[in-house]
Write a protein that holds these residues in place. Sequence first.
Motif, PDB file in Angstrom:
ATOM      1  N   LYS A 639       0.841  -1.203   0.000  1.00  0.00           N
ATOM      2  CA  LYS A 639       0.000   0.000   0.000  1.00  0.00           C
ATOM      3  C   LYS A 639       0.869   1.244   0.000  1.00  0.00           C
ATOM      4  N   GLY A 712       2.657  -8.540   3.692  1.00  0.00           N
ATOM      5  CA  GLY A 712       1.717  -9.320   4.506  1.00  0.00           C
ATOM      6  C   GLY A 712       2.459 -10.101   5.580  1.00  0.00           C
ATOM      7  N   ARG A 731      -1.950 -11.985   6.336  1.00  0.00           N
ATOM      8  CA  ARG A 731      -2.813 -10.907   6.806  1.00  0.00           C
ATOM      9  C   ARG A 731      -2.239  -9.561   6.407  1.00  0.00           C
ATOM     10  N   SER A 732      -3.111  -8.587   6.220  1.00  0.00           N
ATOM     11  CA  SER A 732      -2.689  -7.227   5.862  1.00  0.00           C
ATOM     12  C   SER A 732      -2.129  -6.522   7.096  1.00  0.00           C
ATOM     13  N   ASP A 736      -6.275  -8.038   8.597  1.00  0.00           N
ATOM     14  CA  ASP A 736      -7.321  -8.757   7.847  1.00  0.00           C
ATOM     15  C   ASP A 736      -6.693  -9.831   6.960  1.00  0.00           C
ATOM     16  N   MET A 738      -6.015 -11.673   3.666  1.00  0.00           N
ATOM     17  CA  MET A 738      -6.066 -11.220   2.267  1.00  0.00           C
ATOM     18  C   MET A 738      -6.437 -12.412   1.381  1.00  0.00           C
TER      19      MET A 738
END
Length: 997
Positions: A639, A712, A731-732, A736, A738
Amino acid sequence: MPSEKKISSASDCISFMQAGCELKKVRPSSRIYNRFFTLDTDLQALRWEPSKKDVEKAKLDISAVKEIRLGKNTETFRNNGLADQISEDCAFSIIHGENYDSLDLVANSADVANIWVSGLRYLVSRSKQSLDLIEGSQNTPRFAWLRSVFEEADIDGNGIMLEDTAVELIKRLNPALKESKIRLKFKEIQRSKEKLTTRVTKEEFCEAYTELCTRPDVYFLLVQISKNKECLDANDLMLFLEAEQGVMHITEEMCLDIIHRYEFSEEGQLKGFLAIDGFTQYLLSPECDIFDPEHQKVVQDMTQPLSHYYINASHNTYLVEDQVRGPADINGYVRALKMGCRSIELDVCDGPDNEPIICNRNSMTSPITFRCVIEVINKLAFVSSEYPLILCLGNHCSIQQQKAMVQQMKKVFGHKLYTDSPLSSEVYLPSPEKLKMKIIIKGKKLPYGQDLLEGEVTDEDEEAEISRRMSEESLGEPKTTWLCKGLSDMVSICKSVKFTGFESSMKSQNYWEICSFSESEASKISNEYPEDFVNYNKKFLSRIYPSAMRIDSSNLNPQDFWNCGCQIVAMNYQTPGPMMDLYTGWFLQNGGCGYVLRPSVMREEVSYFSANTKGIVPGVSPQVLHVKIISGQNFPKPKGACAKGDVIDPYVCIEVHGIPADCAEQRTKTVQQNSDNPIFDESFEFQINLPELAMIRFVVLDDDYIGDEFIGQYTIPLECLQPGYRHVPLRSFVGDIMEHVTLFVHIAITNRSGGGKAQKRSLGVRIGKKARNYSMLRNTGLKTIDDIFKPAVQPLGEATDMRDNMQNAIVSVKELCGLPPITSLKQCILTLSSRLVNTDNAPSVALNMKDNFPYLEPLGTLSDVQKKVLAAYDLMIQESKVLIETADAVYDKIVQCQKAGMEFHEELHNLGTKEGLKGRKLSKAIESFAWNITVLKGQGDLLRNAKNEALENMKQIQLACSSCGLSRAGGGSADAKSKRCLEAIEEKETGDENGRL
């Protein structure tokens, strides 16, 4: 190179080998030569150049090859001085000739090694019909299935479809694929055929699908476990599940069920086999998740005192932003309770209209009413867990509004409130089981024995520490606040008191009183008095809260305080990052109920443990964690990353968190410009001294010269790892899962002599007598006590020798079979049986059950190699027999000394005083006594587990020998005898579980 074209079939491997490549040839003399290896066009021989030998001698006939081993599993590799510099995943050996000579090779990547190993295994297994191999792969069940999928979607029946339809079809078959990648593949195929139209034929559709959806890592595994076929039948799958995945009590029916649920092709469904697509689908399913499904429910003993558990706790629960400017928000409570939090905080202040409020006292903005918060708590308190919820009340209200709080809590919580007065006859807190569905209030309490309607209490909790930090009056008198009787009566087993030191606490603190420590205070204590902190936490609850200086609401490292036994380590749930990853990962275990039982060495009244231990924990068997990072799938772009466009260069870090001696970190190489299916193929080892406190964190990062960026992560307790080939769901940054983003890994745990599940393999590397870790007893300085412990020295040494001798014997058999230590005994016996055959391929040995132990007897003359293998096997059975038959007597001697020592436990202090010990010397004597009791109990447990494991091994060996056809031919009586022996082993095992051991 293979990265230019994916390997998706045996013919791809053969083509690559015929083109040839450079491999390093390793000699026993420690010399390494670069040679160019090729496979003859007629597939009959392997050749290399340059060579001093003539052309006809610098070759190896495929017909002479006995087996192909992946990894450094021959004498040449084991004894080569440069072996440490050779990657395990790039090494392979070709075993040939009647004497099982080895040609030892090293490829320049694990990918190339896999191609040679897969291709050679295929040729050896199909030597008679190997020429039929290159017919191509168009006649396989996979292509028949793909053609039927195409024809079903081809409504007009013209054998051609629009590109959009073909893209949609492939996307439906493999939802993880990006549409842009599918379109690009069709364009490549059409360009190679110089087509102008964008319509897709049946052959182009099949070609695109196989190139896009064949994972080389899964293909190599499939070939390896299917005995070099390109599909798995029920027997192959059964062996894979038992020997590799650690699944117990698997049956052929269960395997056929898996095939029916995951196989795509109609032919596979009918004939009962799993091809590459079905196998890939199975490996990606929840059944092959890395997290042990057993731990998705409550599996720990929940009847122990509350102080024996780690408790999931939130700090400043009402915040969703930082603690300076952040407003109070009801969603903070919703999130914490849904994540399994069992201790939450409520800072209550006076609000308008006699309505108490919860707000951030630093900003006083956006308050929420106390009533609204407790209604949400009441609704969600037991949604994620039925075990007790602790409400930490920060009371800043007037007497009048305190009374309003009491009324509201009674009305909303009703019978859920736990207000029973603690019993002075008890010495420990009630258990989570006893407190199920109860809400416990933690707070201040009016002095006992004074019938006051209200009174002053000292405020030495977190708020006082914050105000001291914020003001100059750090040396003033403790601040006091007024408390009403109603609110005081609501506090029962979590009365807040000030910590005054270990000596005074152990003498005068009541078990129902709880101390809160600031992060800095707890860090100081854990560094200076780790053993005292552990002992204190056996009886009392400790709550640790983050430093007031963390104005950005960052998080402390919870592991530092868990290592000292602190139960309630409060975290800023609103702040994601590595510390929160550890926290949420840790509380995934035990069904995510918010309570995790601490290691026994931290709970038992007489035991010794220090978080700062530099190596082996007394009474705990160290383990070795083997992790192979094989590949990644569908990594997203980090991101906020924009400098490199869509390209990422991923690598994987493996972190181990636990006691300081266990903390470690290693990383893979970087794979350039591949986010879809980067192949890492790298193996790592970690020694774990206290497995019950260890966690593994997989982190994927994008290698960037400006700064590596997070892709991640996944964090899991060691106790929850499943062995074998597993997918890790990443997980992000905010935690969460992914979708479709995974790591493909292989996990094995060796030297697990300390018990645990049978599937998490035991017995790893050979330990020489000089290098053995004999558990040493300490001298207490008290003659009476030391004389009691002295007789235990010999049985402790015998117990260690028996365990290590058995372990060494098993490792020797594995080495002679060319197998790594992580291999299961079943795989070992299968390999061994292939060695013990005569020229007609009939078994040269037969299973003979002597005294219920599975010996192998020669049938005729054996070769020298076979004699060596059989001698190693006999030694393994003999050492197992010694352990099984003598463990009880040795165990009794160890336990006797432990019991005799424990009789002096209560009198230890007086005994030391009589002998003139005081101060540090007396403390050291008590500490040495606890150490000795811990060693005796731990070594007794290890011996008991080793015996049970040896019994299980004998059972597995007997079953494996029978399934390999090593039972004597021609007799139902032999099979009947074998069955009786198996029943005898099972009876012996059951008897031991119910009896002494």
